[in-house]
Design a protein around this motif. Structure first.
Motif, PDB file in Angstrom:
ATOM      1  N   LEU A 243      31.229  -2.271  42.983  1.00 12.61           N
ATOM      2  CA  LEU A 243      30.119  -1.979  42.327  1.00 12.61           C
ATOM      3  C   LEU A 243      30.557  -1.758  40.834  1.00 12.61           C
ATOM      4  N   ASP A 244      29.654  -2.492  40.011  1.00  9.96           N
ATOM      5  CA  ASP A 244      30.027  -2.216  38.568  1.00  9.96           C
ATOM      6  C   ASP A 244      28.577  -2.181  37.727  1.00  9.96           C
ATOM      7  N   ILE A 245      28.538  -1.500  36.742  1.00 12.85           N
ATOM      8  CA  ILE A 245      27.293  -1.331  35.716  1.00 12.85           C
ATOM      9  C   ILE A 245      27.488  -2.195  34.761  1.00 12.85           C
ATOM     10  N   TYR A 246      26.660  -3.240  34.237  1.00 12.20           N
ATOM     11  CA  TYR A 246      26.868  -3.816  33.265  1.00 12.20           C
ATOM     12  C   TYR A 246      25.748  -3.526  32.183  1.00 12.20           C
ATOM     13  N   VAL A 247      25.759  -3.085  30.751  1.00 11.05           N
ATOM     14  CA  VAL A 247      24.914  -3.230  29.810  1.00 11.05           C
ATOM     15  C   VAL A 247      25.116  -4.209  28.821  1.00 11.05           C
ATOM     16  N   GLY A 248      24.290  -5.154  28.582  1.00 15.56           N
ATOM     17  CA  GLY A 248      24.461  -6.056  27.626  1.00 15.56           C
ATOM     18  C   GLY A 248      23.377  -7.038  27.614  1.00 15.56           C
ATOM     19  N   SER A 249      23.611  -8.099  26.869  1.00 12.60           N
ATOM     20  CA  SER A 249      22.558  -9.330  26.877  1.00 12.60           C
ATOM     21  C   SER A 249      22.663  -9.920  28.220  1.00 12.60           C
ATOM     22  N   LEU A 250      21.496 -10.535  28.608  1.00  6.98           N
ATOM     23  CA  LEU A 250      21.365 -11.287  30.028  1.00  6.98           C
ATOM     24  C   LEU A 250      22.128 -12.665  29.762  1.00  6.98           C
ATOM     25  N   THR A 251      22.063 -13.251  28.371  1.00  5.19           N
ATOM     26  CA  THR A 251      23.022 -14.438  28.141  1.00  5.19           C
ATOM     27  C   THR A 251      24.250 -14.257  28.420  1.00  5.19           C
ATOM     28  N   ARG A 252      24.772 -13.332  27.740  1.00  5.36           N
ATOM     29  CA  ARG A 252      26.262 -13.071  28.083  1.00  5.36           C
ATOM     30  C   ARG A 252      26.519 -12.604  29.535  1.00  5.36           C
ATOM     31  N   TYR A 253      25.836 -12.066  30.103  1.00  7.50           N
ATOM     32  CA  TYR A 253      26.033 -11.753  31.565  1.00  7.50           C
ATOM     33  C   TYR A 253      26.032 -12.984  32.356  1.00  7.50           C
TER      34      TYR A 253
ATOM     35  N   TYR B 130      28.893  -5.653  24.785  1.00  8.16           N
ATOM     36  CA  TYR B 130      28.332  -4.955  26.181  1.00  8.16           C
ATOM     37  C   TYR B 130      29.092  -3.818  26.468  1.00  8.16           C
ATOM     38  N   ALA B 131      28.747  -3.090  27.354  1.00  6.44           N
ATOM     39  CA  ALA B 131      29.416  -1.898  27.840  1.00  6.44           C
ATOM     40  C   ALA B 131      29.505  -1.844  29.514  1.00  6.44           C
ATOM     41  N   THR B 132      30.354  -1.500  30.154  1.00  7.96           N
ATOM     42  CA  THR B 132      30.612  -1.507  31.689  1.00  7.96           C
ATOM     43  C   THR B 132      31.386  -0.400  32.187  1.00  7.96           C
ATOM     44  N   ASP B 133      31.030   0.072  33.402  1.00  3.64           N
ATOM     45  CA  ASP B 133      31.789   0.918  34.231  1.00  3.64           C
ATOM     46  C   ASP B 133      31.913   0.960  35.716  1.00  3.64           C
ATOM     47  N   GLN B 134      32.560   1.547  36.431  1.00  5.55           N
ATOM     48  CA  GLN B 134      32.558   1.335  37.842  1.00  5.55           C
ATOM     49  C   GLN B 134      31.954   2.738  38.428  1.00  5.55           C
ATOM     50  N   PRO B 135      30.855   2.904  39.104  1.00  6.03           N
ATOM     51  CA  PRO B 135      30.597   4.203  39.553  1.00  6.03           C
ATOM     52  C   PRO B 135      31.330   4.110  40.988  1.00  6.03           C
ATOM     53  N   HIS B 136      31.598   2.933  41.596  1.00  9.89           N
ATOM     54  CA  HIS B 136      32.114   2.887  42.766  1.00  9.89           C
ATOM     55  C   HIS B 136      30.769   2.913  43.637  1.00  9.89           C
ATOM     56  N   TRP B 137      31.004   2.210  44.887  1.00 10.19           N
ATOM     57  CA  TRP B 137      29.910   2.566  45.812  1.00 10.19           C
ATOM     58  C   TRP B 137      29.651   3.809  46.591  1.00 10.19           C
ATOM     59  N   LEU B 138      30.838   4.884  46.496  1.00  5.47           N
ATOM     60  CA  LEU B 138      30.725   6.021  46.840  1.00  5.47           C
ATOM     61  C   LEU B 138      29.785   6.958  45.801  1.00  5.47           C
ATOM     62  N   GLY B 139      30.038   6.717  44.453  1.00  9.83           N
ATOM     63  CA  GLY B 139      29.280   7.331  43.509  1.00  9.83           C
ATOM     64  C   GLY B 139      27.669   6.996  43.429  1.00  9.83           C
ATOM     65  N   TYR B 140      27.617   5.795  43.695  1.00  8.04           N
ATOM     66  CA  TYR B 140      26.166   5.280  43.728  1.00  8.04           C
ATOM     67  C   TYR B 140      25.550   5.776  44.992  1.00  8.04           C
ATOM     68  N   GLY B 141      26.254   5.721  46.285  1.00  7.74           N
ATOM     69  CA  GLY B 141      25.747   6.205  47.557  1.00  7.74           C
ATOM     70  C   GLY B 141      25.333   7.724  47.373  1.00  7.74           C
ATOM     71  N   ALA B 142      26.353   8.431  46.825  1.00  5.54           N
ATOM     72  CA  ALA B 142      26.222  10.020  46.630  1.00  5.54           C
ATOM     73  C   ALA B 142      24.975  10.243  46.115  1.00  5.54           C
ATOM     74  N   LEU B 143      24.929   9.380  44.816  1.00  9.31           N
ATOM     75  CA  LEU B 143      23.520   9.548  43.943  1.00  9.31           C
ATOM     76  C   LEU B 143      22.257   9.481  44.700  1.00  9.31           C
ATOM     77  N   LEU B 144      22.186   8.476  45.514  1.00 11.56           N
ATOM     78  CA  LEU B 144      21.047   8.286  46.220  1.00 11.56           C
ATOM     79  C   LEU B 144      20.763   9.221  47.459  1.00 11.56           C
ATOM     80  N   VAL B 145      21.654   9.658  48.016  1.00 12.91           N
ATOM     81  CA  VAL B 145      21.879  10.905  49.085  1.00 12.91           C
ATOM     82  C   VAL B 145      21.227  12.089  48.324  1.00 12.91           C
ATOM     83  N   LEU B 146      21.940  12.597  47.251  1.00 13.51           N
ATOM     84  CA  LEU B 146      21.419  13.738  46.486  1.00 13.51           C
ATOM     85  C   LEU B 146      20.101  13.800  45.940  1.00 13.51           C
TER      86      LEU B 146
END
Length: 239
Positions: free
Chosen positions: A3-13, A79-95
């Protein structure tokens, strides 16, 4: 599947003209790395053709939302990108769900299976009032100033996507940070160290494990949301 997060133009994506952090790390080591994205526009399309498709999509989306024009989707925008990992995303939702439904919070709640959390299920089924885009399943957040809303739309490639606005995401993350009592030092440390390396055993401290992964996920989301708002470009989940 990462799981990654992408920030940038849709054209580039959609042109595939970007690299995940894993791909960047592999390139730095001279390792061949292939990323497959099922929703990607065929590479046979030129960047110009993709830009035209994005412009048409923006016009339709703007009309549906009552806006004459949206952001400038420059294919050469950074563009910018990083990886919260599924565990980081899942924990965020649970909290977030536990904040909304503290009576349903359970020490057994796990970032590995956030959908199994009773708090998350209640927030999802009942329609989250505090975290509508995060718990509601949004995967795209758009830079539309002055609107804090969620909606379902068809993406550039025709897929149906849950969407929200960056203003709404920033508000949700800010509330989550405040309710959890996470200061700037903790966020910086989380970005440096990542989430816990080992899952606790049967009698381990699962509450701390969940929180540490949640703080890491929060730190990654906050950092990239700030960049997305500064650049006035979309933020997307990529997996």
């Amino acid at each position: 599947m990462g799981l990654d997060i992408y920030v940038g133009s849709l054209t580039r994506y959609f042109a595939g003209d970007w690299q995940t952090v894993a791909a960047q790390a592999a390139a730095a080591e001279g390792i061949e790395f292939t990323t497959v994205r099922p929703g990607e526009v065929p590479v046979a399309d030129t960047p110009e053709a993709i830009w035209e498709r994005v412009a048409q999509w923006q016009a339709a989306m703007g009309a549906a939302l009552g806006f004459d024009g949206l952001w400038a989707d420059d294919p050469d925008a950074p563009y910018a990108t990083d990886q919260p990992h599924w565990l980081g995303y899942g924990a965020l939702l649970v909290l977030a769900a536990q904040i909304e439904h503290p009576d349903l919070a359970d020490e057994a709640d796990s970032p590995q299976d956030f959908a199994a959390s009773r708090a998350f299920e209640a927030a999802k089924q009942g329609g989250s009032e505090l975290f509508p885009s995060l718990i509601g399943g949004a995967e795209w957040w758009l830079p539309i100033d002055g609107i804090a809303a969620t909606f379902t739309g068809t993406s550039v490639d025709g897929a149906t996507i849950g969407m929200g606005t960056l203003d709404l995401l920033a508000a949700e993350l800010g509330m989550l940070r405040e309710r959890l009592g996470v200061d700037g030092t903790a966020l910086t440390q989380a970005l440096l160290t990542g989430g816990p390396l080992e899952e606790p055993g049967l009698n381990g401290d699962r509450v701390t494990y969940l929180r540490e992964w949640g703080v890491f996920g929060l730190a990654v989301f906050l950092e990239l949301t700030t960049q997305a708002r500064r650049m006035s470009l979309p933020l997307l989940l990529d997996y």
